[in-house]
Every structure is written in structure tokens, then in C-alpha cells.
Design a protein around this motif. Structure first.
Motif, PDB file in Angstrom:
ATOM      1  N   ILE A 152      61.417 -18.120  59.737  1.00  0.00           N
ATOM      2  CA  ILE A 152      60.671 -17.158  60.557  1.00  0.00           C
ATOM      3  C   ILE A 152      61.534 -15.904  60.602  1.00  0.00           C
ATOM      4  CG2 ILE A 152      59.757 -16.620  62.847  1.00  0.00           C
ATOM      5  CD1 ILE A 152      59.325 -19.592  63.304  1.00  0.00           C
ATOM      6  N   VAL A 153      60.947 -14.756  60.256  1.00  0.00           N
ATOM      7  CA  VAL A 153      61.722 -13.519  60.116  1.00  0.00           C
ATOM      8  C   VAL A 153      61.037 -12.396  60.887  1.00  0.00           C
ATOM      9  CG1 VAL A 153      62.768 -11.901  58.498  1.00  0.00           C
ATOM     10  CG2 VAL A 153      62.364 -14.266  57.794  1.00  0.00           C
ATOM     11  N   THR A 154      61.775 -11.706  61.736  1.00  0.00           N
ATOM     12  CA  THR A 154      61.197 -10.545  62.423  1.00  0.00           C
ATOM     13  C   THR A 154      60.956  -9.432  61.407  1.00  0.00           C
ATOM     14  OG1 THR A 154      63.388  -9.682  63.018  1.00  0.00           O
ATOM     15  CG2 THR A 154      62.288 -11.103  64.626  1.00  0.00           C
ATOM     16  N   MET A 155      59.873  -8.695  61.620  1.00  0.00           N
ATOM     17  CA  MET A 155      59.407  -7.731  60.615  1.00  0.00           C
ATOM     18  C   MET A 155      59.979  -6.329  60.803  1.00  0.00           C
ATOM     19  SD  MET A 155      55.414  -8.813  60.111  1.00  0.00           S
ATOM     20  CE  MET A 155      54.985  -7.089  59.870  1.00  0.00           C
ATOM     21  N   ASP A 156      61.220  -6.219  61.222  1.00  0.00           N
ATOM     22  CA  ASP A 156      61.859  -4.914  61.332  1.00  0.00           C
ATOM     23  C   ASP A 156      62.716  -4.602  60.116  1.00  0.00           C
ATOM     24  OD1 ASP A 156      63.276  -7.168  62.733  1.00  0.00           O
ATOM     25  OD2 ASP A 156      64.942  -5.769  62.533  1.00  0.00           O
ATOM     26  N   SER A 157      62.957  -5.614  59.272  1.00  0.00           N
ATOM     27  CA  SER A 157      63.846  -5.437  58.127  1.00  0.00           C
ATOM     28  C   SER A 157      63.205  -5.994  56.867  1.00  0.00           C
ATOM     29  CB  SER A 157      65.188  -6.143  58.380  1.00  0.00           C
ATOM     30  OG  SER A 157      65.952  -6.214  57.194  1.00  0.00           O
ATOM     31  N   ALA A 158      62.913  -5.108  55.915  1.00  0.00           N
ATOM     32  CA  ALA A 158      62.364  -5.559  54.637  1.00  0.00           C
ATOM     33  C   ALA A 158      63.389  -6.389  53.870  1.00  0.00           C
ATOM     34  CB  ALA A 158      61.937  -4.355  53.808  1.00  0.00           C
ATOM     35  N   ALA A 159      64.682  -6.061  54.022  1.00  0.00           N
ATOM     36  CA  ALA A 159      65.718  -6.805  53.297  1.00  0.00           C
ATOM     37  C   ALA A 159      65.805  -8.245  53.801  1.00  0.00           C
ATOM     38  CB  ALA A 159      67.062  -6.107  53.452  1.00  0.00           C
ATOM     39  N   MET A 160      65.771  -8.438  55.123  1.00  0.00           N
ATOM     40  CA  MET A 160      65.821  -9.795  55.673  1.00  0.00           C
ATOM     41  C   MET A 160      64.628 -10.612  55.199  1.00  0.00           C
ATOM     42  SD  MET A 160      67.253 -10.096  59.600  1.00  0.00           S
ATOM     43  CE  MET A 160      65.667  -9.703  60.259  1.00  0.00           C
ATOM     44  N   LEU A 161      63.453  -9.991  55.232  1.00  0.00           N
ATOM     45  CA  LEU A 161      62.241 -10.685  54.805  1.00  0.00           C
ATOM     46  C   LEU A 161      62.341 -11.083  53.335  1.00  0.00           C
ATOM     47  CD1 LEU A 161      59.373 -11.572  55.635  1.00  0.00           C
ATOM     48  CD2 LEU A 161      58.578  -9.313  54.924  1.00  0.00           C
ATOM     49  N   THR A 162      62.840 -10.173  52.518  1.00  0.00           N
ATOM     50  CA  THR A 162      62.961 -10.447  51.090  1.00  0.00           C
ATOM     51  C   THR A 162      63.955 -11.564  50.816  1.00  0.00           C
ATOM     52  OG1 THR A 162      62.421  -8.157  50.569  1.00  0.00           O
ATOM     53  CG2 THR A 162      63.524  -9.425  48.859  1.00  0.00           C
ATOM     54  N   GLU A 163      65.084 -11.555  51.513  1.00  0.00           N
ATOM     55  CA  GLU A 163      66.076 -12.602  51.289  1.00  0.00           C
ATOM     56  C   GLU A 163      65.498 -13.976  51.619  1.00  0.00           C
ATOM     57  OE1 GLU A 163      69.358 -11.304  53.629  1.00  0.00           O
ATOM     58  OE2 GLU A 163      70.107  -9.933  52.093  1.00  0.00           O
TER      59      GLU A 163
END
Length: 355
Positions: free
Chosen positions: A245-256
Motif C-alpha cells: 500500500i503506497v501513498t500517492m504523493d511520490s511517483a518514485a515510491m509507487l514505481t518502486e
């Protein structure tokens, strides 16, 4: 690397995510590169169109001076790096090609290639390459052990593991108290549905009060790890978690998370846009509704000049990724990333070959 052997100069700024993308691109090119750490002063707050190709707003930490032979290509990211990239290009008498990552907040025509993603909503141009995923490092090739301080906790946590990657305030998105409680409720629902337990990891931007609220609202087996309080288990958990589950403030976190190939659930944070964000968003939406109108032409013209920046809307990124079907854990995200990375490398190599 010695500057005489460097085919690429990589200008690093203050943003870790930007720097990671730049280094990942340089490494993927497979050519000698030189890393240059930039430092900025108060003048860096000025728009690139005002600073021009000057050294007024930046300096380097490197012992090696910036001098010939100038590189065929400079990789940079962020508004504050633009004057430095253009200064290098000017010293090379225009031979150095400029590659910018994300959005430059400057005329797009200044750059030979802009590598961006949907959340920046850049206009279509020959020199703009819009990928659906940021160019971030892939999953580590080797297994990484959990820090010793957490191994006892891990042994007591039932499988499957849900890894919760918590970001924070990143304009226009905010992680306030109500968002923190809503995130904890989403984690409760996920773990009750899938079973197991959750690891909840904070980041440098995560407010301490938000993590406190998340921890108090969790009703399932969980281990909360605050940033800087203990050894960071992220590298190990990224390989071993069963879902994210990833907060949507960071595209890099989501991608990783997506590059793991396992299921990922994005969690939207509330947006609190300032007047500039609202103006640009409203103007862009009106331009999209009437692309041949004077309103649309003026929007494009001001973006090209760098006076009106594109707005950052991670929702655009998520919708594009949903259309590509990458959130279900069926392995589509790693393949999409491979294709886009190859396309990016090919475009940059053409610039190097042509220089």
C-alpha cells in the motif's frame, strides 16, 4: 571518473528522488559518467528564464573544476539545475546536449530531450518523452537481510506481509490527521481481507504526528518503523513483502513498489492546492476542452516560456498505470518499465552519437 573520460555529466541537486533517477539513467546508458553535486544559493529561487546560462545561483562541491573537454550530454533534473546545465552548454559552444528529467520550469525548446511522466502533463513536443513510470533503480539483485533489531519482530509477524509505504506532505498533497486515520483504516481492511500482518514504514517527509495517529488506529498485527528511529528495513521488505500500500504523493515510491511485480494498492492523499496550482490546473483543463482556442494557445505559449509550470497531479499517473493494468501483481509493471527504459536509453544514445 576523470572528466576526460566522461561521456555524460550528471548534475545532482537536493532532491533524492530526482538524483536517483538521474543516476539510474546514467548507469543504464553503460557509458563513463561524471557525477557533479550542485549547491544552490538564494538566487536559485528565481525563474530559469531570468537567470539564463549563468553561475549566479549555483556552485559545485567537486574538487575538479568544470572545464573542457565538455561532455556530449548533461543529465539534470529540477528547476534549480537548469542554469548550470545551460552554462555548461554555453561553454561547449552549444555542442553539449541537454537532457532534463521530470519538468524544467523553463522553455522546453532549451532542451534536446525532456524525459517526463504523466503527472506533469507536459505538452506534446518532439523533444518530450512521456513514460508511464519514472526511471528509478530496479529491485535489488541480491537479497538484503532485515536489520538485526527487527528480526525478532519479523519472526512474530504472520504471513502474508503487507508493506505500507508512507510518504507525507508534498505540494499539493498533505498527510494530515484525517488522512492518517483513513490510511490506517485501509491497512486494517487489507490485512483482514488477505490475512497476515503489516509493516508500516515512514519516510523523511512523514509527519511524526501522522505516524502516531496511524499507529494508534491500527487494529491488526503490525510493526511501525519511523524514519531515523532505527535501521531502515525498506530494502529487505521491498523484496520480501507480499503486497504493498503506497501513498500517492511520490511517483518514485509507487514505481518502486510496482517493480516488485506484486499487487500494489495506491492510497490517495487529499490535495490542498495553492492559488498557482488551482490557476494552472483550471487553465490546463480549459485548454484541453478547447485545444484550438486562444486559451489553449496561450497556455502552451506560457508553458514553453517557462512562466506557467505544468501542475503535478499524481492522479494522472495512477490513471495511466491503471489503464496499463499494472496494479494486480501479474508482472506487467516490470515489463512496462523495461520497455520504457530501453526507449529512454535509445533516445539519449542518439543524442550522444549525433554530438
Amino acid at each position: 571518473m576523470g572528466q576526460g573520460a566522461a561521456a555524460i555529466w550528471v548534475l545532482l541537486g537536493a532532491r533524492h528522488g530526482d538524483n536517483q533517477q538521474l543516476l539510474a539513467i546514467a548507469q543504464a546508458l553503460g557509458l563513463p559518467y561524471r557525477v557533479i553535486q550542485l549547491q544552490f544559493n538564494a538566487a536559485a529561487a528565481l525563474a530559469p528564464v531570468l537567470l539564463g546560462a549563468t553561475r549566479l545561483s549555483w556552485r559545485t562541491r567537486d574538487a575538479e573544476p568544470l572545464q573542457a573537454p565538455w561532455p556530449p550530454v548533461v543529465l539534470a533534473a529540477g528547476r534549480r539545475s537548469v542554469p548550470a546545465a545551460r552554462w555548461i552548454q554555453r561553454q561547449s559552444s552549444g555542442r553539449t546536449r541537454l537532457v532534463h528529467v521530470n519538468r524544467p520550469w523553463a522553455p522546453l525548446s532549451w532542451f534536446d530531450l525532456v524525459v517526463s511522466t504523466p503527472q506533469y502533463a507536459l505538452p506534446q513536443r518532439e523533444n518530450v518523452l512521456v513514460n508511464r513510470l519514472p526511471f528509478v533503480p530496479g529491485e535489488p539483485a541480491r537479497a538484503v537481510a532485515l536489520p538485526a533489531s527487527l528480526q525478532q519482530h519479523a519472526a512474530a509477524m504472520p504471513r502474508p506481509w503487507t508493506l505500507v509505504m508512507v510518504g507525507g506532505n508534498s505540494r499539493p498533497y498533505v498527510l494530515d490527521g484525517s488522512a492518517a486515520i483513513a490510511l490506517a483504516q485501509r491497512v486494517n481492511e487489507q490485512v483482514r481481507s488477505s490475512g497476515g500482518s503489516a509493516w508500516v514504514l515512514g519516510s523523511p517527509r512523514t509527519p511524526a504526528t501522522a505516524m502516531d495517529r496511524i499507529e494508534r488506529a491500527l487494529e491488526i498485527p503490525a510493526q511501525v518503523v519511523r524514519w531515523g528511529r532505527a535501521e531502515n528495513p525498506y530494502a529487505a521488505l521491498r523484496r520480501t513483502a507480499d503486497r504493498f500500500i503506497v501513498t500517492m504523493d511520490s511517483a518514485a515510491m509507487l514505481t518502486e513498489a510496482l517493480l516488485s511485480g506484486r499487487p500494489v494498492l495506491p492510497f490517495a492523499l487529499p490535495a490542498r492546492p495553492d492559488w498557482r496550482w488551482r490557476l494552472a490546473s483550471t487553465w490546463r483543463a480549459a485548454a484541453e476542452r478547447a485545444p484550438a482556442s486562444l486559451l489553449a494557445r496561450s497556455f502552451d505559449a506560457l508553458q514553453d516560456l517557462g512562466w506557467l509550470s505544468s501542475t503535478r497531479d499524481v492522479g494522472l499517473l495512477v490513471r495511466g498505470l491503471e489503464a496499463a493494468g499494472v496494479f494486480d501483481g501479474q508482472g506487467r509493471a516490470p515489463e512496462l518499465a523495461r520497455q520504457e527504459r530501453q526507449a529512454t536509453v535509445t533516445r539519449i544514445r542518439r543524442l550522444i552519437d549525433a554530438s
